[in-house]
Design a protein around this motif. Structure first.
Motif, short mmCIF file in Angstrom:
data_model
loop_
_atom_site.label_atom_id
_atom_site.label_comp_id
_atom_site.label_asym_id
_atom_site.label_seq_id
_atom_site.Cartn_x
_atom_site.Cartn_y
_atom_site.Cartn_z
N GLU A 76 3.96 5.68 0.67
CA GLU A 76 4.67 5.96 -0.57
C GLU A 76 3.73 6.56 -1.62
O GLU A 76 4.10 7.48 -2.35
N MET A 77 2.53 6.02 -1.70
CA MET A 77 1.55 6.52 -2.66
C MET A 77 1.18 7.97 -2.34
O MET A 77 1.09 8.82 -3.23
N THR A 78 0.96 8.25 -1.07
CA THR A 78 0.60 9.61 -0.66
C THR A 78 1.72 10.58 -0.95
O THR A 78 1.49 11.69 -1.45
N THR A 79 2.95 10.18 -0.65
CA THR A 79 4.10 11.05 -0.91
C THR A 79 4.26 11.31 -2.40
O THR A 79 4.51 12.46 -2.82
N ALA A 80 4.11 10.26 -3.21
CA ALA A 80 4.24 10.42 -4.66
C ALA A 80 3.14 11.32 -5.21
O ALA A 80 3.40 12.19 -6.05
N ALA A 81 1.92 11.13 -4.73
CA ALA A 81 0.81 11.95 -5.21
C ALA A 81 1.00 13.41 -4.82
O ALA A 81 0.76 14.32 -5.61
N TRP A 82 1.46 13.65 -3.59
CA TRP A 82 1.68 15.03 -3.14
C TRP A 82 2.81 15.69 -3.94
O TRP A 82 2.75 16.86 -4.28
N THR A 83 3.86 14.91 -4.23
CA THR A 83 4.97 15.44 -5.04
C THR A 83 4.49 15.83 -6.42
O THR A 83 4.83 16.90 -6.95
N LEU A 84 3.68 14.97 -7.04
CA LEU A 84 3.14 15.28 -8.36
C LEU A 84 2.24 16.51 -8.30
O LEU A 84 2.25 17.35 -9.20
N LEU A 85 1.46 16.61 -7.22
CA LEU A 85 0.58 17.77 -7.07
C LEU A 85 1.39 19.05 -6.91
O LEU A 85 1.06 20.08 -7.50
N GLU B 163 25.50 23.41 -13.06
CA GLU B 163 24.51 23.37 -12.01
C GLU B 163 23.28 24.15 -12.46
O GLU B 163 23.35 25.30 -12.82
N VAL B 164 22.15 23.47 -12.42
CA VAL B 164 20.89 24.09 -12.82
C VAL B 164 20.21 24.65 -11.59
O VAL B 164 19.94 23.93 -10.62
N ALA B 165 19.96 25.94 -11.63
CA ALA B 165 19.30 26.58 -10.48
C ALA B 165 17.87 26.09 -10.35
O ALA B 165 17.22 25.71 -11.33
N GLU B 166 17.40 26.10 -9.16
CA GLU B 166 16.00 25.73 -8.91
C GLU B 166 15.12 26.87 -9.39
O GLU B 166 15.15 27.97 -8.87
N PHE B 167 14.35 26.61 -10.43
CA PHE B 167 13.56 27.67 -11.05
C PHE B 167 12.38 28.09 -10.18
O PHE B 167 12.01 29.25 -10.15
N VAL B 168 11.78 27.15 -9.51
CA VAL B 168 10.63 27.45 -8.67
C VAL B 168 10.96 27.05 -7.24
O VAL B 168 11.24 25.87 -6.97
N PRO B 169 10.93 27.98 -6.29
CA PRO B 169 11.20 27.62 -4.90
C PRO B 169 10.18 26.61 -4.38
O PRO B 169 9.01 26.63 -4.79
N HIS B 170 10.63 25.76 -3.47
CA HIS B 170 9.74 24.72 -2.95
C HIS B 170 8.55 25.31 -2.22
O HIS B 170 7.44 24.78 -2.29
N TRP B 171 8.77 26.40 -1.51
CA TRP B 171 7.66 27.01 -0.78
C TRP B 171 6.58 27.50 -1.74
O TRP B 171 5.39 27.46 -1.40
N LEU B 172 6.99 27.93 -2.93
CA LEU B 172 6.01 28.40 -3.90
C LEU B 172 5.21 27.22 -4.47
O LEU B 172 3.98 27.33 -4.67
N MET B 173 5.89 26.10 -4.72
CA MET B 173 5.18 24.92 -5.21
C MET B 173 4.19 24.41 -4.17
O MET B 173 3.06 24.04 -4.50
N THR B 174 4.63 24.38 -2.91
CA THR B 174 3.73 23.93 -1.84
C THR B 174 2.54 24.86 -1.69
O THR B 174 1.40 24.42 -1.54
N GLY B 175 2.82 26.16 -1.75
CA GLY B 175 1.72 27.13 -1.66
C GLY B 175 0.73 26.99 -2.79
O GLY B 175 -0.49 27.08 -2.59
N ALA B 176 1.25 26.75 -4.01
CA ALA B 176 0.36 26.56 -5.15
C ALA B 176 -0.50 25.32 -4.99
O ALA B 176 -1.69 25.32 -5.35
N ALA B 177 0.10 24.24 -4.45
CA ALA B 177 -0.68 23.02 -4.22
C ALA B 177 -1.79 23.26 -3.21
O ALA B 177 -2.93 22.79 -3.38
#
Length: 363
Positions: free
Chosen positions: A7-16, A326-340
């Motif tokens: 859970e800690m790892t998942t939360a930290a990765w999500t924040l990152l 409905e609020v559109a997703e401003f940043v695609p998930h793949w872009l957030m993952t790539g940035a991390a």
């Protein structure tokens, strides 16, 4: 134990993931500031004086779309180039609390009164925080300004061919924009991020602990209005990591569930302006006293603005219920993952250098 670690790892990765793109953008802003703003210009406009530099920095930060993590590199660069602590504090407060993106989302999800109140309250909290920092700092106007030389300066001790020192100065070709941009990016990655990376990752770890242990339904309880709901929203908002844009639909849904607009405004100000990850870095930028002033100013002004907003709604007889779409997703998930991933790759040399230094000290 393994479940807790997972859970800690998942939360930290999500924040990152949520913060990495903004950090990279903030590093780019910091590099551009290094490239565009000379130390003399920054010192002249944001360096001396207890009020005017704070006013300019607070106003400058309102439209810039950076979160409380993304603003850190840009603010660190402002201070490096001569901005005093008050101006730096004002920029650190107003920038994550507002932004052109969050103002646009506020117009879409919240009513016009909240859309106007949000940037106005952000400016007020930033101005108060900056002024208090300068007034409470005994060395605000006594310490000589520490200005870092530009990377492209001909010499550290001379001002160029017209410095009057009598030295022979070689004529240097003017750097093109591509070269300047490269210098700015290199400076941002090595110097600015080098100063902030360790503190940021420590803060991410602490923020992950808070994310795991705070119940999800705590935010929706006992927030109908009054000073108690403001203080509770303040306690919830300060440690959480949430950018101004992401906080807007949360505030809209809370208002629909009966939360007062003033309490929602406290969350919109305190949530983006503060989080554990950012506070860990702020200690390095402003010092412990500066962080205390930062937190106290944001807290007091946020609660006062929330109470005033509730009173304004009541006096005007306006319902605070927002129209939710409905609020559109401003940043695609793949872009957030790539940035991390990019941020981690940029941090590897810094981590390696840190371990090398620790190894040398232990040897």
């Amino acid at each position: 134990m393994m479940h807790f670690v997972s859970e800690m790892t998942t939360a930290a990765w999500t924040l990152l993931e949520q913060s990495s793109l903004y950090i990279l953008f903030g590093l780019l802003i910091g590099g551009l500031l290094k490239m565009v703003l000379s130390p003399a210009y920054v010192a002249a406009h944001l360096g001396k004086g207890r009020f005017k530099p704070v006013f300019k920095a607070a106003l400058l930060g309102v439209p810039i779309p950076l979160c409380s993590c993304g603003v850190l590199p840009a603010a660190a660069q402002l201070k490096r180039q001569g901005a005093n602590n008050g101006a730096t504090t004002a920029f650190l407060v107003s920038t994550p609390e507002s932004g052109v993106d969050s103002i646009a989302v506020s117009w879409a999800l919240l009513d016009p009164l909240m859309t106007v109140a949000r940037p106005v309250a952000a400016f007020c909290s930033a101005f108060v925080a900056g002024v208090m920092e300068n007034l409470l700092d005994p060395n605000a106007n006594r310490q000589p300004m520490r200005i870092l030389p530009m990377a492209s300066a001909p010499a550290a001790a001379c001002a160029g061919t017209e410095c009057g020192c009598g030295h022979e100065h070689p004529t240097l070709p003017a750097a093109g924009w591509g070269q300047k941009l490269g210098q700015g990016v290199r400076y941002a990655v090595t110097d600015i991020w080098g100063d902030l990376a360790g503190w940021f990752f420590v803060g991410i770890a602490v923020a992950a602990c808070i994310t795991v242990f705070i119940p999800d339904d705590l935010i929706t309880r006992h927030l109908g209005g009054g000073i108690g709901s403001m203080l509770l929203m303040l306690l919830i908002g300060i440690p959480l990591y949430v950018c101004a844009t992401a906080a807007t639909p949360i505030a809209a849904s809370l208002i629909l569930k009966g939360v007062s607009p003033g309490a929602a405004l406290v969350f919109l100000l305190a949530g983006p302006a503060t989080n554990v990850a950012a506070l860990a870095v702020l200690v390095k930028i402003l010092g412990k006293r500066g962080v205390a002033v930062y937190l106290a100013s944001v807290s007091v002004v946020s609660v006062l603005c929330g109470l005033l907003l509730d009173g304004l709604y009541m006096s005007l007889g306006i319902s605070a219920a927002a129209t939710i779409g409905e609020v559109a997703e401003f940043v695609p998930h793949w872009l957030m993952t790539g940035a991390a991933v990019v941020l981690l790759l940029l941090s590897l040399p810094l981590i390696s250098r840190w371990f090398s230094l620790k190894g040398c000290r232990l040897a």
